[in-house]
Design a protein around this motif. Structure first.
Motif, PDB file in Angstrom:
ATOM      1  N   GLU A 173      14.633   0.276  17.720  1.00 13.76           N
ATOM      2  CA  GLU A 173      13.375   1.012  17.585  1.00 13.76           C
ATOM      3  C   GLU A 173      12.810   0.880  16.168  1.00 13.76           C
ATOM      4  N   GLU A 174      13.690   0.963  15.170  1.00 10.92           N
ATOM      5  CA  GLU A 174      13.233   0.815  13.787  1.00 10.92           C
ATOM      6  C   GLU A 174      12.714  -0.584  13.528  1.00 10.92           C
ATOM      7  N   ARG A 175      13.450  -1.593  14.016  1.00  9.39           N
ATOM      8  CA  ARG A 175      13.011  -2.972  13.818  1.00  9.39           C
ATOM      9  C   ARG A 175      11.672  -3.231  14.502  1.00  9.39           C
ATOM     10  N   LEU A 176      11.477  -2.674  15.681  1.00 12.78           N
ATOM     11  CA  LEU A 176      10.202  -2.859  16.376  1.00 12.78           C
ATOM     12  C   LEU A 176       9.055  -2.208  15.612  1.00 12.78           C
ATOM     13  N   LEU A 177       9.305  -1.035  15.047  1.00 13.22           N
ATOM     14  CA  LEU A 177       8.269  -0.364  14.269  1.00 13.22           C
ATOM     15  C   LEU A 177       7.939  -1.147  13.002  1.00 13.22           C
ATOM     16  N   TYR A 178       8.953  -1.689  12.344  1.00 15.37           N
ATOM     17  CA  TYR A 178       8.705  -2.535  11.170  1.00 15.37           C
ATOM     18  C   TYR A 178       7.859  -3.746  11.554  1.00 15.37           C
ATOM     19  N   ARG A 179       8.190  -4.339  12.703  1.00 14.40           N
ATOM     20  CA  ARG A 179       7.418  -5.493  13.174  1.00 14.40           C
ATOM     21  C   ARG A 179       5.969  -5.095  13.433  1.00 14.40           C
ATOM     22  N   ASP A 180       5.769  -3.956  14.063  1.00 16.75           N
ATOM     23  CA  ASP A 180       4.407  -3.496  14.363  1.00 16.75           C
ATOM     24  C   ASP A 180       3.609  -3.259  13.081  1.00 16.75           C
ATOM     25  N   ILE A 181       4.267  -2.687  12.083  1.00 12.44           N
ATOM     26  CA  ILE A 181       3.577  -2.422  10.817  1.00 12.44           C
ATOM     27  C   ILE A 181       3.196  -3.727  10.134  1.00 12.44           C
ATOM     28  N   ALA A 182       4.117  -4.701  10.135  1.00 13.04           N
ATOM     29  CA  ALA A 182       3.808  -6.009   9.554  1.00 13.04           C
ATOM     30  C   ALA A 182       2.625  -6.647  10.270  1.00 13.04           C
ATOM     31  N   ASN A 183       2.556  -6.463  11.575  1.00 18.40           N
ATOM     32  CA  ASN A 183       1.449  -7.035  12.353  1.00 18.40           C
ATOM     33  C   ASN A 183       0.111  -6.376  12.013  1.00 18.40           C
ATOM     34  N   ARG A 184       0.133  -5.076  11.738  1.00 25.54           N
ATOM     35  CA  ARG A 184      -1.117  -4.331  11.522  1.00 25.54           C
ATOM     36  C   ARG A 184      -1.639  -4.419  10.087  1.00 25.54           C
ATOM     37  N   THR A 185      -0.781  -4.718   9.135  1.00 30.61           N
ATOM     38  CA  THR A 185      -1.128  -4.591   7.720  1.00 30.61           C
ATOM     39  C   THR A 185      -2.133  -5.650   7.268  1.00 30.61           C
ATOM     40  N   SER A 186      -3.077  -5.214   6.450  1.00 32.50           N
ATOM     41  CA  SER A 186      -4.009  -6.128   5.780  1.00 32.50           C
ATOM     42  C   SER A 186      -4.160  -5.692   4.326  1.00 32.50           C
ATOM     43  N   ILE A 187      -4.169  -6.668   3.433  1.00 37.54           N
ATOM     44  CA  ILE A 187      -4.260  -6.376   2.006  1.00 37.54           C
ATOM     45  C   ILE A 187      -5.517  -7.000   1.400  1.00 37.54           C
ATOM     46  N   LEU A 188      -6.403  -7.547   2.232  1.00 39.87           N
ATOM     47  CA  LEU A 188      -7.577  -8.279   1.740  1.00 39.87           C
ATOM     48  C   LEU A 188      -8.431  -7.447   0.794  1.00 39.87           C
ATOM     49  N   HIS A 189      -8.537  -6.149   1.073  1.00 39.83           N
ATOM     50  CA  HIS A 189      -9.433  -5.304   0.292  1.00 39.83           C
ATOM     51  C   HIS A 189      -8.982  -5.128  -1.162  1.00 39.83           C
ATOM     52  N   LEU A 190      -7.710  -5.425  -1.454  1.00 39.85           N
ATOM     53  CA  LEU A 190      -7.198  -5.240  -2.810  1.00 39.85           C
ATOM     54  C   LEU A 190      -7.234  -6.507  -3.656  1.00 39.85           C
ATOM     55  N   LEU A 191      -7.322  -7.655  -3.029  1.00 44.62           N
ATOM     56  CA  LEU A 191      -7.072  -8.910  -3.742  1.00 44.62           C
ATOM     57  C   LEU A 191      -7.998  -9.116  -4.931  1.00 44.62           C
ATOM     58  N   SER A 192      -9.262  -8.834  -4.779  1.00 48.01           N
ATOM     59  CA  SER A 192     -10.223  -9.084  -5.861  1.00 48.01           C
ATOM     60  C   SER A 192     -10.007  -8.170  -7.057  1.00 48.01           C
ATOM     61  N   GLN A 193      -9.191  -7.099  -6.880  1.00 51.25           N
ATOM     62  CA  GLN A 193      -8.960  -6.144  -7.963  1.00 51.25           C
ATOM     63  C   GLN A 193      -7.751  -6.487  -8.828  1.00 51.25           C
ATOM     64  N   VAL A 194      -6.989  -7.509  -8.451  1.00 54.42           N
ATOM     65  CA  VAL A 194      -5.818  -7.910  -9.231  1.00 54.42           C
ATOM     66  C   VAL A 194      -6.287  -8.623 -10.490  1.00 54.42           C
ATOM     67  N   GLN A 195      -5.836  -8.163 -11.653  1.00 56.98           N
ATOM     68  CA  GLN A 195      -6.333  -8.677 -12.924  1.00 56.98           C
ATOM     69  C   GLN A 195      -5.385  -9.655 -13.612  1.00 56.98           C
ATOM     70  N   CYS A 196      -4.117  -9.646 -13.259  1.00 59.32           N
ATOM     71  CA  CYS A 196      -3.128 -10.445 -13.994  1.00 59.32           C
ATOM     72  C   CYS A 196      -3.006 -11.853 -13.401  1.00 59.32           C
ATOM     73  N   PRO A 197      -2.513 -12.826 -14.191  1.00 54.07           N
ATOM     74  CA  PRO A 197      -2.219 -14.146 -13.637  1.00 54.07           C
ATOM     75  C   PRO A 197      -1.225 -14.024 -12.483  1.00 54.07           C
ATOM     76  N   THR A 198      -1.492 -14.736 -11.399  1.00 58.53           N
ATOM     77  CA  THR A 198      -0.697 -14.589 -10.182  1.00 58.53           C
ATOM     78  C   THR A 198      -0.299 -15.955  -9.641  1.00 58.53           C
ATOM     79  N   LEU A 199       0.946 -16.060  -9.219  1.00 56.61           N
ATOM     80  CA  LEU A 199       1.460 -17.265  -8.563  1.00 56.61           C
ATOM     81  C   LEU A 199       1.822 -16.912  -7.128  1.00 56.61           C
ATOM     82  N   VAL A 200       1.316 -17.685  -6.174  1.00 61.97           N
ATOM     83  CA  VAL A 200       1.663 -17.522  -4.770  1.00 61.97           C
ATOM     84  C   VAL A 200       2.576 -18.686  -4.381  1.00 61.97           C
TER      85      VAL A 200
END
Length: 388
Positions: free
Chosen positions: A303-330
């Protein structure tokens, strides 16, 4: 396992309690009570949990419980009035009031290397575990295949990766889950993570530092970098993703990983469980993935693993990306399937000072034994050590 608090050392493996360097004789139930409290510094340990652990859930009178608590206090140089070490929470249970340092054995490898768990205090007063080792530039590492520092250290491939990083940096390791699986207010969860990061970095003496966010650690790393740009020198995102599966073009297709977890996660050694984890690490090595699954099955229910999977599926971070100020490596594998290279491109395109390095692997992050592993570590080091 050794727990150090006040002037005491509780050596679980040898079943020895030392106070001021002197051996203190305690009966087994008192030792078990001290071990339970040392495992949970700063937390309320409920009366029911004490009975379950110390008396195996059997009926026990209040006077017997009180006698063992009094004996435990005497053994560590405390008493019911001072409660410097063992604090009573009236009508609820006990709390280890002293700061605790934990030293764990390296595991089944048979060597003598250890990690020392230390604890910072959050603004809410609870203990936050972290480890600190190595020399050099200050690097905070968040995220792993498991959300438990001790379990991660028992996985040989993870221990090797940590040791390789610590040979290059002053590595502060923090990785803790706070009910994300049961809390739909994700911002409240990230607020708590930010508070904990502030607590552990202050305890470790990190004023300004770089952050390595691996896999799910991407999200608290980005939230912290946006909230506290004055603290973050550089940011590395490894094996991360900008948007979960629910936001992608294939959202309507069956989620095969979720099916594997539902079908066989609760069966030890299950091929379904191995299949779910191999989705993230198809190149293995096999034994490394097997160690991961063993630790994860011991930590999480299906049940915990399924909930973690569901959260990973739902998450979006696009709204924060333009606010990152430091040099970043992907950093991202070219042939990753669960969170594909297109997600890394979104991260790199959305962060103003970001660059993308593509690794020749199908693993979400390269493991020791993969051809891309050496490149991964060297690229990480070169970026973090380069002058701006």
């Amino acid at each position: 396992m050794r727990y150090e608090f006040a002037d005491c050392v509780l050596d679980v493996d040898r079943h020895v309690l030392l106070r001021g360097g002197e051996n203190v004789s305690v009966e087994p139930q008192v030792f078990d009570l001290l071990e339970l409290l040392a495992e949970n510094p700063g937390k309320l340990v409920a009366r029911e949990e004490i009975i379950e652990r110390v008396w195996n859930g059997r009926f026990v009178s209040d006077s017997t419980i009180s006698a063992r608590i009094a004996a435990a206090r005497r053994a560590v140089g405390d008493d019911g009035k001072a409660q410097r070490i063992i604090r009573t929470i009236v009508r609820r249970g006990l709390q280890m009031a002293a700061d605790v340092t934990c030293e764990t054995d390296a595991g089944s490898s048979g060597d003598s290397q250890t990690q020392r768990l230390q604890y910072a205090r959050s603004t809410e007063g609870y203990a936050v575990p972290y480890t600190l080792f190595g020399e050099g530039r200050h690097v905070l590492r968040i995220g792993s295949v498991v959300h438990d520092l001790e379990a991660e250290w028992r996985i040989p491939s993870e221990r090797t990766r940590l040791q390789d990083m610590a040979s290059r940096f002053r590595l502060l390791r923090y990785n803790k889950d706070h009910g994300v699986s049961s809390n739909n207010d994700h911002q409240a969860v990230y607020d708590k993570r930010i508070d904990e990061i502030l607590s552990v970095t202050q305890a470790a003496g990190f004023d300004r530092f770089s952050i390595l966010g691996e896999m799910g650690g991407t999200f608290p790393a980005l939230h912290f970098a946006v909230r506290h740009p004055e603290r973050v020198e550089k940011l590395v995102i490894s094996g991360g993703w900008a948007e979960g599966r629910d936001h992608r073009d294939d959202a309507q297709l069956p989620d095969s990983i979720r099916t594997l977890i539902a079908e066989g996660w609760n069966t030890p050694g299950s091929g379904y469980a191995m299949g779910a984890e191999f989705s993230y690490f198809p190149e293995g090595p096999l034994e490394s993935v097997r160690h991961m699954v063993d630790e994860m099955q011991a930590l999480y229910s299906s049940e915990e693993r399924l909930l973690y999977r569901d959260i990973a599926n739902r998450t979006s971070i696009l709204h924060l990306l333009s606010q990152v100020q430091c040099p970043t490596l992907v950093l991202h594998g070219r042939r990753t399937a669960v969170h594909p290279l297109s997600e890394a491109r979104k991260l790199a395109a959305g962060i103003p000072k970001a660059s993308l390095v593509i690794l020749e692997t199908a693993n979400q992050i390269p493991l020791p034994g993969n051809d891309a592993y050496g490149v991964y570590i060297q690229t990480l080091q070169s970026f973090l050590e380069a002058e701006d």
